[in-house]
Design a protein around this motif. Structure first.
Motif, PDB file in Angstrom:
ATOM      1  N   LYS A   8       0.844  -1.207   0.000  1.00  9.29           N
ATOM      2  CA  LYS A   8       0.000   0.000   0.000  1.00  9.29           C
ATOM      3  C   LYS A   8       0.876   1.252   0.000  1.00  9.29           C
ATOM      4  O   LYS A   8       0.585   2.223  -0.685  1.00  9.29           O
ATOM      5  N   LEU A  69      -8.161   3.684   1.245  1.00 13.44           N
ATOM      6  CA  LEU A  69      -7.676   2.676   2.186  1.00 13.44           C
ATOM      7  C   LEU A  69      -8.658   2.529   3.344  1.00 13.44           C
ATOM      8  O   LEU A  69      -9.137   3.535   3.879  1.00 13.44           O
ATOM      9  N   GLU A  73      -5.931  -1.204   6.429  1.00 17.87           N
ATOM     10  CA  GLU A  73      -4.875  -0.890   5.473  1.00 17.87           C
ATOM     11  C   GLU A  73      -4.069   0.333   5.912  1.00 17.87           C
ATOM     12  O   GLU A  73      -2.848   0.366   5.751  1.00 17.87           O
TER      13      GLU A  73
END
Length: 103
Positions: A8, A69, A73
């Motif tokens: 991410k 997100l 996350e």
């Protein structure tokens, strides 16, 4: 968890903060923008919750990522930022272990 955070981070953060977190020579800095160095004391001394909120809501010219997100996350990215900082600031004991391994 950490690998997901790295993935991410590389998607949403590395373009500005670079893969190392220092923000130098990124696409954004080449266009004259100032990017936070995630390895400096300013970010290092922030709480995990403060870093979480910055990722979620943004700060100054950095947008928030709450629409990209989810909470889990974002926490993964926080953990990965901490890992980058840890790699940049090893303890004396860790340095001794590294030096032993290189002999």
């Amino acid at each position: 968890f950490l690998t997901s955070g790295q993935n991410k981070y590389n998607i949403y953060c590395a373009a500005c903060h670079t893969k190392t977190g220092n923000g130098t020579k990124s696409i954004i800095t080449q266009n004259g923008w100032v990017v936070s160095n995630l390895l400096e004391d300013t970010t290092y001394n922030r709480s995990n919750k403060e870093i979480y909120d910055i990722i979620k809501y943004g700060i100054r010219s950095m947008p928030g990522y709450d629409n990209k997100l989810n909470s889990k996350e974002i926490w993964q990215v926080v953990l990965y930022v901490r890992a980058l900082q840890k790699m940049d600031r090893p303890t004396k004991s860790e340095l001794r272990q590294l030096n032993r391994g290189n002999q």
